[in-house]
Design a protein around this motif. Structure first.
Motif, PDB file in Angstrom:
ATOM      1  N   ARG A 208       1.267  -0.921  -0.251  1.00 44.91           N
ATOM      2  CA  ARG A 208       0.090  -0.020   0.165  1.00 44.91           C
ATOM      3  C   ARG A 208       0.927   1.156  -0.436  1.00 44.91           C
ATOM      4  O   ARG A 208       0.513   1.983  -0.630  1.00 44.91           O
ATOM      5  N   LYS A 209       2.361   1.484   0.765  1.00 43.79           N
ATOM      6  CA  LYS A 209       2.910   2.561   0.682  1.00 43.79           C
ATOM      7  C   LYS A 209       3.478   2.952  -0.120  1.00 43.79           C
ATOM      8  O   LYS A 209       3.553   3.900  -0.523  1.00 43.79           O
ATOM      9  N   ASP A 210       3.446   1.500  -1.086  1.00 42.42           N
ATOM     10  CA  ASP A 210       4.726   1.354  -2.504  1.00 42.42           C
ATOM     11  C   ASP A 210       3.974   2.259  -3.536  1.00 42.42           C
ATOM     12  O   ASP A 210       4.397   3.482  -3.970  1.00 42.42           O
ATOM     13  N   PHE A 211       2.340   1.703  -3.386  1.00 44.65           N
ATOM     14  CA  PHE A 211       1.254   2.238  -4.734  1.00 44.65           C
ATOM     15  C   PHE A 211       1.148   3.893  -4.152  1.00 44.65           C
ATOM     16  O   PHE A 211       1.413   4.641  -5.396  1.00 44.65           O
ATOM     17  N   CYS A 212       1.288   4.838  -2.872  1.00 48.24           N
ATOM     18  CA  CYS A 212       1.197   6.170  -2.890  1.00 48.24           C
ATOM     19  C   CYS A 212       2.569   6.877  -3.039  1.00 48.24           C
ATOM     20  O   CYS A 212       2.460   7.845  -3.499  1.00 48.24           O
ATOM     21  N   ILE A 213       3.586   6.403  -2.147  1.00 48.35           N
ATOM     22  CA  ILE A 213       5.342   6.542  -3.331  1.00 48.35           C
ATOM     23  C   ILE A 213       4.950   6.766  -4.604  1.00 48.35           C
ATOM     24  O   ILE A 213       5.284   7.185  -5.344  1.00 48.35           O
ATOM     25  N   GLU A 214       4.630   5.715  -5.376  1.00 50.25           N
ATOM     26  CA  GLU A 214       4.842   5.972  -6.814  1.00 50.25           C
ATOM     27  C   GLU A 214       3.776   6.857  -7.527  1.00 50.25           C
ATOM     28  O   GLU A 214       4.469   7.492  -7.888  1.00 50.25           O
ATOM     29  N   ALA A 215       2.114   7.112  -6.297  1.00 49.38           N
ATOM     30  CA  ALA A 215       1.778   7.876  -7.126  1.00 49.38           C
ATOM     31  C   ALA A 215       2.377   9.138  -7.098  1.00 49.38           C
ATOM     32  O   ALA A 215       1.900   9.948  -7.860  1.00 49.38           O
ATOM     33  N   LEU A 216       2.434   9.584  -5.586  1.00 53.08           N
ATOM     34  CA  LEU A 216       3.718  10.900  -5.600  1.00 53.08           C
ATOM     35  C   LEU A 216       4.159  10.877  -6.612  1.00 53.08           C
ATOM     36  O   LEU A 216       4.769  12.029  -7.130  1.00 53.08           O
ATOM     37  N   ARG A 217       5.688   9.877  -6.699  1.00 55.40           N
ATOM     38  CA  ARG A 217       6.381  10.128  -8.124  1.00 55.40           C
ATOM     39  C   ARG A 217       6.072  10.919  -9.217  1.00 55.40           C
ATOM     40  O   ARG A 217       6.863  11.973 -10.111  1.00 55.40           O
ATOM     41  N   LEU A 218       4.482   9.671  -9.819  1.00 58.44           N
ATOM     42  CA  LEU A 218       4.214  10.010 -11.097  1.00 58.44           C
ATOM     43  C   LEU A 218       3.312  11.963 -11.032  1.00 58.44           C
ATOM     44  O   LEU A 218       4.090  12.743 -11.440  1.00 58.44           O
ATOM     45  N   GLY A 219       3.129  12.276  -9.444  1.00 61.99           N
ATOM     46  CA  GLY A 219       3.114  13.897  -9.815  1.00 61.99           C
ATOM     47  C   GLY A 219       4.007  14.352  -9.294  1.00 61.99           C
ATOM     48  O   GLY A 219       4.073  15.993 -10.540  1.00 61.99           O
ATOM     49  N   LEU A 220       5.118  13.778  -9.407  1.00 62.12           N
ATOM     50  CA  LEU A 220       6.328  15.087  -8.958  1.00 62.12           C
ATOM     51  C   LEU A 220       7.065  15.083 -10.749  1.00 62.12           C
ATOM     52  O   LEU A 220       7.206  16.673 -11.207  1.00 62.12           O
ATOM     53  N   MET A 221       6.556  14.185 -11.374  1.00 62.25           N
ATOM     54  CA  MET A 221       6.577  13.998 -12.316  1.00 62.25           C
ATOM     55  C   MET A 221       6.215  14.991 -13.116  1.00 62.25           C
ATOM     56  O   MET A 221       7.174  15.866 -14.558  1.00 62.25           O
ATOM     57  N   LEU A 222       5.071  15.053 -13.120  1.00 61.39           N
ATOM     58  CA  LEU A 222       3.962  16.045 -14.251  1.00 61.39           C
ATOM     59  C   LEU A 222       4.621  17.715 -13.375  1.00 61.39           C
ATOM     60  O   LEU A 222       4.632  18.342 -14.272  1.00 61.39           O
ATOM     61  N   MET A 223       5.198  17.573 -12.558  1.00 60.66           N
ATOM     62  CA  MET A 223       5.651  19.007 -11.507  1.00 60.66           C
ATOM     63  C   MET A 223       6.899  19.340 -12.357  1.00 60.66           C
ATOM     64  O   MET A 223       7.274  20.796 -12.356  1.00 60.66           O
TER      65      MET A 223
END
Lengths: 406, 112
Positions: A208-223
């Protein structure tokens, strides 16, 4: 050789390599790209086991993947006959050699993100595809998160890839005038991905934590890219940071869920909260107020360790706003809970009784909570209804505990 | 589900309230509308709030300074809600802050 390393390397590199290879040969061949990358890792596992891990494992992987890609496509003459006619108009893509430079990897990943978060694909399949192609999760991990089996997930991914073909989705950034609208869809998928991790019913805390970290990573990629770095992108990142800050406080040693009220604020990740505040400030530029903006502000208030009615008044007003742009039963329930904390049980009961969400067990938990101390018989009836509607054992246990305390 | 307009008629104008009373009135309105939105019965993102002032155009090009002089309660704003019956729509109107100061809520079915 440590297996852990290879697994981490896979997570880290799989999506990059698939994005780069797909960028040359097109999304129609995305399965070939996946196979090539998987084969590369298989070879790495075998070779590194006997000969040791090379000095630069990533470079090794890229070199092998490059060879395998060329071999596959040249041998099958796919490139000459089917791909080349379509890519020739694009000067950058006239080569059939994968380019694993950092800049090209970034660009390809961003293009892949937009390709997968395409409105043509059903959103459940989009999340699956995003988890697989963008985050490098295994089919078994995705199946576990969705409380499903490998076969179902495979079918779902197959249909999604089929859709990429039939809708002739291409890997490119949308034109400037479409970016904002297409970005909404991308942000929504990242939001769902994060929620999948944050609220998933799977018992695997690490996953579950991995999913959240990955989502955050994708967000930072957009940023990271100025054309997708919009205020709403920052708002979503802020929201994810605030939620993620409470990750360790939400779970006890036995993996049971700890409710917000009972959490130990010392376990909140202050560094994450500070990052959230930074992105929240960045999100306040411009006029657009998205639900991410409001949700991020609510989450921010939840990161303040004071339980004054003032805090709850602010949260109540934010939920009032959120309901206007994004009604859902969950938001309605949270709003009523905020009303209880701001104005007391009586005021909240009047509003709660109007909601009429009879088949929603959270609704009956809330009613039970509000009736406790006012009318314990009604509280009990509501908790019992909630118990019969609840789906997981963890939820049922929590409700039983509330009944026993009446 | 049918649609109904809830029209708020005020005796007093929000703009003329003392500054220190405004936040409390504002909050009452937001909580009340939030309560309707929480039931999933609000249509549109928010209602329409009318500012004070304005003009009235009458036949033969006569322009006057507003309707306020002719009716005691002036129209202050409106929201659109969904409800099965007129009675249910009236129930939704209960607790509307317009009535705190002697105003009223007019509930009118909308033609579909």
């Amino acid at each position: 050789m440590e297996n852990i390393n290879l697994k981490e390397l896979f997570k880290q590199e799989f999506s990059k390599m698939v994005a780069v290879i797909s960028n040359i040969y097109g999304l129609a061949h995305i399965e070939v790209a996946e196979d090539v990358v998987s084969d590369t890792f298989l070879l790495a596992a075998e070779t590194w086991e006997s000969k040791g891990v090379p000095d630069n494992p990533t470079a090794w992987l890229y070199a092998v993947a490059k060879q395998k890609t060329l071999y596959h496509f040249r041998r099958n003459k796919i490139f000459d006959e089917r791909v080349a006619p379509h890519v020739k108009h694009n000067a950058e893509k006239t080569t059939d050699e994968p380019d694993f430079s950092p800049k090209h990897i970034k660009d390809s990943q961003l293009q892949m993100l937009f390709a997968i978060c395409n409105p043509a694909i059903a959103s459940e399949a989009q999340i699956g595809l995003a988890l697989r192609i963008l985050c490098g999760f295994g089919i078994d991990e995705i199946a576990e998160a969705f409380m499903s089996n490998k076969e179902t997930i495979n079918k779902r991914l197959f249909r999604a890839k089929e859709k990429l073909r039939t809708e002739t989705v291409v890997m490119e950034l949308p034109p400037k005038n479409e970016i904002s609208v297409r970005l909404d869809n991308v942000l929504h998928i990242i939001y769902l991905l994060f929620n999948e991790g944050y609220y998933s019913k799977t018992e695997s805390n690490i996953l579950r934590k991995d999913f959240c970290i990955e989502a955050l990573r994708l967000g930072l990629m957009l940023m990271d890219n100025e054309i997708t770095n919009e205020p709403k992108t920052n708002a979503l990142i802020a929201l994810m940071c605030f939620h993620a800050s409470r990750f360790d406080a939400r779970q006890d040693n036995e993996n049971a869920h700890i409710l917000y009220e009972a959490q130990n604020p010392d376990l909140w990740d202050n560094d994450m909260i500070q990052r959230g505040i930074y992105y929240l400030n960045a999100s306040l530029q411009g006029d657009e107020v998205t639900s991410y903006h409001i949700e991020a502000q609510i989450a921010y208030h939840h990161c303040l360790n004071d339980n004054t009615p003032n805090k709850w008044q602010s949260i109540l007003q934010l939920y009032n706003q959120l309901l206007l742009i994004n009604y859902s039963p969950a938001v309605a329930l949270n709003r009523t809970y905020a009303l209880y904390r701001a104005d007391g049980k009586e005021a909240a009961l009047v509003e709660a009784e109007k909601l009429n969400l009879q088949n929603n067990h959270f609704y009956h938990i809330l009613l039970g909570e509000l009736y406790t101390g006012i009318d314990n018989a009604k509280a009990r009836t509501n908790f019992e209804t909630a118990y019969s509607l609840a789906k997981t054992t963890a939820e049922k246990t929590g409700i039983s505990l509330k009944i026993s305390k009446l | 589900m049918k649609e109904f307009a809830l029209l708020f008629r005020h005796v007093e104008d929000f703009d003329t309230l003392p500054e220190d009373e405004k936040p409390a009135v504002e909050k009452k309105w937001q909580d009340w509308i939030g309560g309707i939105a929480a039931q999933g019965k609000l249509i549109g993102e928010a209602g329409v709030r009318l500012a004070s002032g304005g003009k009235v155009l009458k036949p033969a090009g006569v322009v006057t300074d507003g309707p306020f002089v002719e009716i005691r309660e002036c129209l202050g704003g409106l929201i659109v809600v969904k409800a099965d019956t007129l009675e249910e729509a009236v129930t939704l109107a209960h607790g509307c802050p317009a009535m705190d100061r002697g105003g009223s809520v007019e509930v009118r079915p909308i033609f579909v």
